[in-house]
Design a protein around this motif. Structure first.
Motif, PDB file in Angstrom:
ATOM      1  N   PRO A   1       0.828  -1.205   0.000  1.00  0.00           N
ATOM      2  CA  PRO A   1       0.000   0.000   0.000  1.00  0.00           C
ATOM      3  C   PRO A   1       0.865   1.258   0.000  1.00  0.00           C
ATOM      4  CG  PRO A   1      -0.745  -1.557   1.671  1.00  0.00           C
ATOM      5  CD  PRO A   1       0.584  -2.041   1.186  1.00  0.00           C
TER       6      PRO A   1
ATOM      7  N   SER B   1      -9.451  -6.691  -7.685  1.00  0.00           N
ATOM      8  CA  SER B   1      -8.183  -7.383  -7.478  1.00  0.00           C
ATOM      9  C   SER B   1      -7.283  -7.205  -8.686  1.00  0.00           C
ATOM     10  CB  SER B   1      -8.411  -8.882  -7.228  1.00  0.00           C
ATOM     11  OG  SER B   1      -9.023  -9.490  -8.349  1.00  0.00           O
TER      12      SER B   1
ATOM     13  N   GLU C   1     -11.169   1.247   0.239  1.00  0.00           N
ATOM     14  CA  GLU C   1     -10.371   1.454  -0.964  1.00  0.00           C
ATOM     15  C   GLU C   1      -8.907   1.621  -0.554  1.00  0.00           C
ATOM     16  OE1 GLU C   1     -11.710   4.974  -2.896  1.00  0.00           O
ATOM     17  OE2 GLU C   1     -11.639   6.198  -1.087  1.00  0.00           O
ATOM     18  N   ILE C   2      -8.029   1.346  -1.492  1.00  0.00           N
ATOM     19  CA  ILE C   2      -6.608   1.343  -1.143  1.00  0.00           C
ATOM     20  C   ILE C   2      -5.768   1.678  -2.376  1.00  0.00           C
ATOM     21  CG2 ILE C   2      -6.300  -1.145  -1.574  1.00  0.00           C
ATOM     22  CD1 ILE C   2      -4.565  -1.188   1.009  1.00  0.00           C
TER      23      ILE C   2
ATOM     24  N   LYS D   1      -6.098  -8.464  -3.488  1.00  0.00           N
ATOM     25  CA  LYS D   1      -7.531  -8.171  -3.518  1.00  0.00           C
ATOM     26  C   LYS D   1      -7.887  -7.191  -2.421  1.00  0.00           C
ATOM     27  CE  LYS D   1     -12.123 -10.278  -3.463  1.00  0.00           C
ATOM     28  NZ  LYS D   1     -12.908 -11.549  -3.442  1.00  0.00           N
ATOM     29  N   CYS D   2      -8.604  -6.134  -2.790  1.00  0.00           N
ATOM     30  CA  CYS D   2      -9.132  -5.192  -1.807  1.00  0.00           C
ATOM     31  C   CYS D   2     -10.369  -5.817  -1.172  1.00  0.00           C
ATOM     32  CB  CYS D   2      -9.480  -3.864  -2.475  1.00  0.00           C
ATOM     33  SG  CYS D   2     -10.114  -2.614  -1.333  1.00  0.00           S
TER      34      CYS D   2
ATOM     35  N   GLY E   1      -8.686   1.443   3.765  1.00  0.00           N
ATOM     36  CA  GLY E   1      -9.113   0.150   3.265  1.00  0.00           C
ATOM     37  C   GLY E   1      -8.164  -0.971   3.656  1.00  0.00           C
ATOM     38  N   THR E   2      -8.568  -2.176   3.294  1.00  0.00           N
ATOM     39  CA  THR E   2      -7.813  -3.398   3.595  1.00  0.00           C
ATOM     40  C   THR E   2      -7.648  -4.213   2.324  1.00  0.00           C
ATOM     41  OG1 THR E   2      -8.716  -3.461   5.839  1.00  0.00           O
ATOM     42  CG2 THR E   2      -7.783  -5.504   4.988  1.00  0.00           C
ATOM     43  N   ALA E   3      -6.491  -4.813   2.176  1.00  0.00           N
ATOM     44  CA  ALA E   3      -6.240  -5.664   1.019  1.00  0.00           C
ATOM     45  C   ALA E   3      -5.476  -6.901   1.466  1.00  0.00           C
ATOM     46  CB  ALA E   3      -5.455  -4.919  -0.056  1.00  0.00           C
TER      47      ALA E   3
ATOM     48  N   LEU F   1      -7.516   0.417  -5.854  1.00  0.00           N
ATOM     49  CA  LEU F   1      -8.491  -0.666  -5.776  1.00  0.00           C
ATOM     50  C   LEU F   1      -9.593  -0.309  -4.801  1.00  0.00           C
ATOM     51  CD1 LEU F   1      -6.132  -3.791  -5.493  1.00  0.00           C
ATOM     52  CD2 LEU F   1      -7.131  -2.813  -7.565  1.00  0.00           C
ATOM     53  N   THR F   2     -10.803  -0.701  -5.119  1.00  0.00           N
ATOM     54  CA  THR F   2     -11.932  -0.586  -4.200  1.00  0.00           C
ATOM     55  C   THR F   2     -12.410  -1.983  -3.834  1.00  0.00           C
ATOM     56  OG1 THR F   2     -13.504  -0.445  -6.047  1.00  0.00           O
ATOM     57  CG2 THR F   2     -12.627   1.626  -5.175  1.00  0.00           C
ATOM     58  N   ALA F   3     -13.256  -2.062  -2.822  1.00  0.00           N
ATOM     59  CA  ALA F   3     -13.688  -3.355  -2.283  1.00  0.00           C
ATOM     60  C   ALA F   3     -14.187  -4.274  -3.398  1.00  0.00           C
ATOM     61  CB  ALA F   3     -14.778  -3.149  -1.244  1.00  0.00           C
TER      62      ALA F   3
END
Length: 639
Positions: A61, A186, A124-125, A119-120, A87-89, A181-183
């Motif tokens: 990130p 990938s 978002e990230i 993959k998010c 966000g988280t990925a 990337l958003t939820a």
């Protein structure tokens, strides 16, 4: 984080990926900083582990983030979870095995491909990607060019093709991308290797990458599912150690590397930096004992066939058994330095090859026959070459046990009468006598028995030192050596023998650091500088304490050793006494072997103490599949 900072990362910051042919190390921040293709001992494509400019492949990130990670259940596929502000990925990393490789055939068709999928999973990230291949240990800065589906790298004797999403930009010898990337979204990458002599590589699309990731997960799980029995203490760590040992196996020959790295130092900033990407007869035999006791005849027979092919001619010509080989059976492992590499935390020189291949070490005959005897039922009827090889190993132990050597620790000084070497010659003869019918060597047993008795008498009379109050490193020495704990572990003496208990107690009191971790020895060994405590030796102490019936001490010693383990269940060779961080090549097969065998010994001692008796035979790690957590607490990943 700068390249210089990456070069100073703790060794325990890394996780292992393997396709049972080669290996990669990936940092907690998502950077592949070590990768050799197409074999464990091939020149590195990424070597930032040993030099800031050695090459890397990073996916991380942008900005600040926190990390947790764990291996996917029953596999060596790594999942790293990045938690950023918005966000988280989850990053999934693997080295692909062959399509439909299953069970004992894991790694048989490995194509030489690194798989990476991000993959998010929430919010978002923003993600930064940096790809800087540097083949031949950073000597080559390849030409990068955009091609359909990815980035091709040309230079030297190999081709590389990075398949990935649109947005990769080439700037000289490095490719980068900034992705958002958003939820649910990938991106995926596949880095392929191939010789320059072969046709250009074809890019993989996202569907192919996802398919091969799932196939690789299924392959590891099929291997793990073959054998699941162990229910003793530290079950998760024992199970995981079995997978680590399998990951250090070179599938085409069955050879097992001591570690997948070179030149990670035994003392930070020092020169005790060795290349461990080879198969030591000692290490591999003991690895097999930990892995394949009553479990995997295919792998056991394959390994002994490999050794017989590699080494039988030496014994037939009256030479010593070479102590180590290349994973393909190569004999010449000449050592050289790579002066262009700075070394991990300036620990130089960086070496490739290992000069110890020319040393005489008489203990190898014992380790070889020990594994063969333990695996006798699985090996079945031996072919004539293997029969002759093992019988010749016993003959050599019988005729040469009185000679001096460099010992188990490959001391680069004058040869000596090391006690451990004498002990393992005794083991070689003791086990060969038991194996004589399978070796077609019943007529040799009287001579083997006579030599075995002579060795016992010599160890009894010359191995014990009254002033030290213990068995000592060499005949005539007063120095302690942790390898003498094997007197009990091999069955030469009962664990509760008074001299054995005195040696165990002396080791615990006088051969440990402030943490209670065990040094190999403290005697001068002909090399400059110091070294850390050895995790294998600490597990040996726990093992010997268990055999002595000292359960509380054994458990405490074991717990001190596993306190060094990293968040994904990996152990290096040593621990730095000053800082407590792991040092030495990583991950180290010997450390994981020690963990497995000590855990088993403690579990057996617990059963004896409870009056339930002892199991008929120790199960192998391969019988002990099913781990999901990889930290000392057994709670899974840690942040």
């Amino acid at each position: 984080m700068s390249d210089t900072e990456m070069n100073s990362l703790p060794i325990g910051d890394y996780a292992l990926l393997s396709d049972c042919r080669s290996a990669a190390l990936v940092s907690r921040a998502g950077s592949v900083d070590w990768l050799c293709w197409p074999r464990f001992d091939s020149p590195a494509v990424f070597a930032r582990l040993l030099d800031p400019d050695g090459g890397h492949f990073a996916i991380r990130p942008a900005g600040d983030f926190q990390t947790s990670r764990a291996y996917v259940d029953q596999t060596m596929i790594l999942e790293t979870t990045f938690r950023a502000q918005d966000g988280t990925a989850v990053l999934t990393d693997a080295m692909a095995v062959g399509r439909d490789d299953r069970g004992h055939h894991l790694g048989a068709g490995s194509p030489g491909v690194l798989l990476r999928s991000l993959k998010c999973t929430a919010g978002e990230i923003d993600v930064d990607v940096s790809y800087a291949p540097r083949p031949e240990y950073g000597l080559i800065y390849p030409i990068l060019e955009a091609v359909a589906g990815g980035i091709a790298a040309r230079g030297g004797a190999s081709r590389l093709l990075l398949s990935g999403p649109d947005g990769l930009q080439v700037a000289g010898d490095t490719a980068t991308a900034q992705l958002h990337l958003t939820a649910g979204q990938s991106v995926s990458f596949a880095l392929q290797y191939g010789p320059m002599s072969e046709p250009p590589l074809a890019a993989w699309d996202a569907g192919q990458i996802a398919d091969r990731l799932q196939d690789t997960i299924a392959a590891w799980r099929s291997w793990s599912a073959l054998h699941q029995a162990y229910q003793g203490p530290w079950r998760d760590l024992v199970l995981h150690s079995g997978r680590v040992l399998q990951a250090l196996t070179f599938a085409p020959t069955g050879a097992i590397v001591a570690a997948p790295t070179t030149s990670l130092p035994e003392a930070i900033g020092g020169a005790r930096n060795w290349d461990y990407r080879y198969t030591w007869v000692r290490d591999a035999s003991l690895t097999m004992e930990a892995l394949w006791v009553a479990a995997c005849p295919d792998e056991a027979a394959k390994f002994f066939a490999f050794l017989a092919d590699a080494a039988a001619s030496q014994l037939r010509r009256g030479k010593d058994l070479q102590i180590m080989f290349g994973v393909g059976g190569e004999h010449d492992l000449s050592e050289r330095a790579l002066p262009h590499l700075a070394g991990w935390r300036a620990s130089r020189p960086v070496r490739v090859g290992n000069g110890a291949w020319t040393q005489r070490q008489l203990d190898v005959y014992g380790e070889l026959l020990l594994a063969a005897q333990r695996l006798a039922d699985q090996l079945g009827e031996l072919d004539p070459v293997t029969q002759q090889f093992l019988a010749a190993a016993a003959d050599t132990a019988a005729s040469r046990w009185q000679e001096k050597d460099q010992g188990i620790w490959e001391i680069r000084g004058e040869p000596r009468d090391f006690l451990y070497s004498k002990l393992m010659c005794w083991v070689a003869l003791d086990r060969a006598i038991a194996l004589a019918p399978q070796l077609g060597a019943a007529d040799r047993t009287p001579r083997w028995a006579a030599a075995r008795d002579e060795i016992r008498a010599a160890i009894d009379s010359r191995g014990w030192n009254d002033k030290a109050g213990a068995f000592t490193q060499a005949f005539g020495s007063e120095d302690l050596d942790a390898s003498n704990l094997m007197l009990a572990i091999t069955g030469f003496l009962p664990g509760d023998d008074p001299r054995m208990k005195a040696t165990v107690d002396a080791t615990a009191a006088r051969l440990t650091d402030e943490r209670g971790l065990v040094y190999r020895y403290l005697a001068h060994d002909g090399l400059a500088g110091q070294e850390g405590t050895f995790l294998l030796c600490t597990f040996w102490l726990a093992h010997a304490q268990a055999l002595a019936g000292e359960l509380d001490q054994a458990t405490a010693t074991f717990e001190r050793a596993i306190a060094a383990i990293n968040d994904v269940g990996l152990l290096a060779e040593e621990v730095d006494p000053a800082s407590g961080e792991m040092i030495g090549n990583f991950p180290q097969a010997f450390s994981h072997i020690g963990l497995v065998n000590a855990a088993w010994a403690i579990s057996q001692a617990q059963q004896r103490a409870a009056g339930r008796g002892q199991l008929q035979a120790p199960p192998s790690v391969l019988q002990w599949r099913g781990s999901t957590s990889h930290d000392p607490s057994g709670s899974g990943s840690s942040a």
